[in-house]
Scaffold this motif. Sequence first.
Motif, short mmCIF file in Angstrom:
data_model
loop_
_atom_site.label_atom_id
_atom_site.label_comp_id
_atom_site.label_asym_id
_atom_site.label_seq_id
_atom_site.Cartn_x
_atom_site.Cartn_y
_atom_site.Cartn_z
N PHE A 89 9.63 12.16 1.96
CA PHE A 89 9.88 10.71 1.92
C PHE A 89 9.41 10.05 3.21
N MET A 90 9.76 10.65 4.36
CA MET A 90 9.38 10.06 5.64
C MET A 90 7.87 10.09 5.84
N LYS A 137 3.59 1.06 -6.77
CA LYS A 137 2.51 1.92 -7.26
C LYS A 137 3.06 3.10 -8.07
N SER A 145 8.57 3.42 15.03
CA SER A 145 7.84 2.44 14.22
C SER A 145 7.39 2.98 12.88
N ARG A 146 7.65 4.27 12.65
CA ARG A 146 7.18 4.94 11.44
C ARG A 146 5.67 4.76 11.29
N LEU A 147 4.98 5.09 12.39
CA LEU A 147 3.52 5.06 12.40
C LEU A 147 3.03 6.39 12.94
N SER A 148 1.83 6.78 12.54
CA SER A 148 1.25 7.99 13.12
C SER A 148 -0.15 7.68 13.63
N HIS A 185 0.82 -1.21 0.00
CA HIS A 185 0.00 0.00 0.00
C HIS A 185 0.86 1.27 0.00
N ARG A 186 0.50 2.20 -0.87
CA ARG A 186 1.20 3.49 -0.92
C ARG A 186 0.17 4.58 -0.68
N ARG A 204 2.34 3.19 6.01
CA ARG A 204 2.30 2.17 7.06
C ARG A 204 1.07 2.36 7.97
N SER A 205 0.75 3.61 8.28
CA SER A 205 -0.38 3.87 9.17
C SER A 205 -1.70 3.49 8.52
N VAL A 219 9.82 8.39 -5.56
CA VAL A 219 9.55 8.84 -4.18
C VAL A 219 9.57 10.36 -4.15
N PRO A 220 9.01 10.96 -3.10
CA PRO A 220 9.09 12.43 -3.01
C PRO A 220 10.54 12.88 -2.97
N LYS A 221 10.76 14.08 -3.42
CA LYS A 221 12.13 14.62 -3.51
C LYS A 221 12.79 14.59 -2.13
N VAL A 222 14.01 14.04 -2.07
CA VAL A 222 14.72 13.92 -0.80
C VAL A 222 15.73 15.06 -0.64
N GLU A 248 5.47 6.90 6.59
CA GLU A 248 4.63 6.88 7.79
C GLU A 248 3.14 6.75 7.44
N ASN A 249 2.71 7.50 6.44
CA ASN A 249 1.30 7.44 6.05
C ASN A 249 0.95 6.08 5.43
N LEU A 300 5.64 9.94 3.51
CA LEU A 300 5.07 8.90 2.63
C LEU A 300 5.13 7.54 3.33
#
Lengths: 466, 92
Positions: A329-330, B79, B14-17, A321-322, A337-338, B88-91, A334-335, A332
């Motif tokens: 980048f971070m 995707k 955990s890279r979760l919100s 899932h994206r 995964r959440s 990916v978004p610009k880093v 986090e969202n 993207l």
Amino acid sequence: MKLKELRKKLDNKEIGAVELTRENLDAIKGDVCNSYITVCEEEAISAAREAQLLIDSGKALPMTGIPVSVKDNICTKGIRTTCASKMLEDFIPPYDASVVEKLKSQKTVILGKTNMDEFAMGGSSQTSYFGGVKNPADTSRVTGGSSGGAAASVAAGLCAAALGSDTGGSIRQPSAFCGVVGLKPTYGRVSRYGLIAFASSFDQIGPIAKSAEDTGYILSAIAGRDENDMTARCGSEDFTALCGKLPKGLKIGLPKEFFEGSDPGIAAAVSEAAQSYKELGAELIECSLPSLEYAVSAYYLISSAEAASNLSRFDGVKYGHRSADGDSFMELIENSRSEGFGSEVKRRIMLGNYALSSGYYDAYYKNASRIRTKIKAEYDDIFSRCDIVLTPTAPTTAYPIGFQENDPVKMYTADICTVTANIAGLPSVSIPCGADENGLPIGMSLTGRYMDEKLIIAAADAFERL
Amino acid sequence: MISTEVTKHLAQLSRLSFKEDELAEMTNQMSDIIALMDKVCDFDNNVKTYAPKEEKFNNLRCDKPRNSYPTEEIIGNSKAVRDNCFVVPKVV
């Protein structure tokens, strides 16, 4: 019908592989338990045709033409493999898991992918993104989990046998709840290549079937070395070799803590089943696994730590899932995964990171690792006096859907009877041994020495023959 | 009982919100779970940590080159792909 009998019928042309496959596919259409996430009708019929050609040539192998289901965390090339998660809702693996390759090499018919707890994290099969699984014995109750769809598919006659996976009891507990037989092989007996990793030092693929002999029959087909999994280090053999030939004077250990922690009705039924082994000349020996009281906590700390690491690969970039939102980048990651993970998966990742984080690592992860050493040593001690350990598979029978799935602590503690076999890496088989006052199946587990599946399968088979 | 701050820190690791109401629920649940895990804290620390012994993980394959999967197959599940690369978004 046992797989060996089905083999004979296929070889004698009493039934055709395509006909058998169609019968199963028709049965799946009437499934009321939500056992399958994906049904592979076209692929199954095509595989059955190929199987029939092999049968007709007289070169059929043990699993040729046998229709099986595969848990949806085992990769199947070209067939979506979801792990029952929104995260992998449309993931199409570019390769087959080694166990699938082995089955396909025998022209086994794969009917579809079975429902489960999301990422195999759960004991109810209610955390699936595709809806929970219902128990064929009573559809108002859970199947157990996480291989609930696999157990239900066997119990409801929607396949001849199934492949599940077991990290803390995920084959044995649903098998007990659904009244079928489930075998967790020794860690390292079956390749984990292509099994979507949950806790890599515990995970093991194994069979669910209608009889103990059948589980041995399937294990012979899927076990063995694999150059893609360095922990799969033993060859395969005939795991049914001792069926009907149980050695005399078997010593069966009954660790008291497992019985004390189970519902009285279950403890009584399993004790009664144990007594029946005396008729077979076995000796029952009371024993103890004193560290059982620590087992659930140790298991959840280690498995969640490994899960936190394993599931860090799901970032919404390479596959899965994206999120549509995420300016950086971070964000993207986090969202994605959440949105992609369900609540239970998030809890396990959070717990794993807690156990591994600075300030908590020594108190939690390290102590859990010490408990693992101790439990292994206690099993070694028991196996110096006993050949097999006999316990209840679960402290309760199948409970009503909605009863406790939202209470993580209750769910975790319910794994008390199964996690120690994973902690110690031992083989364990669950077989039905009676029913409770509501007619729900009760399961009994036979745990064996390292790599001694043959004996526990034979002991389970002997009980079935009583 | 763990604090909301600890839950936020774990979520970050955990890279979760979590939304505010989810955060409160997660804090409560994590508190209950960690209370169960506290059981291990009083365990005898003279016992050695686990290290596999008899399971000698030595089933290594030969170090020979072999074909990899076609790029199109490997990136086919992403995707967002452009020119056989993940987008990916610009880093920087």
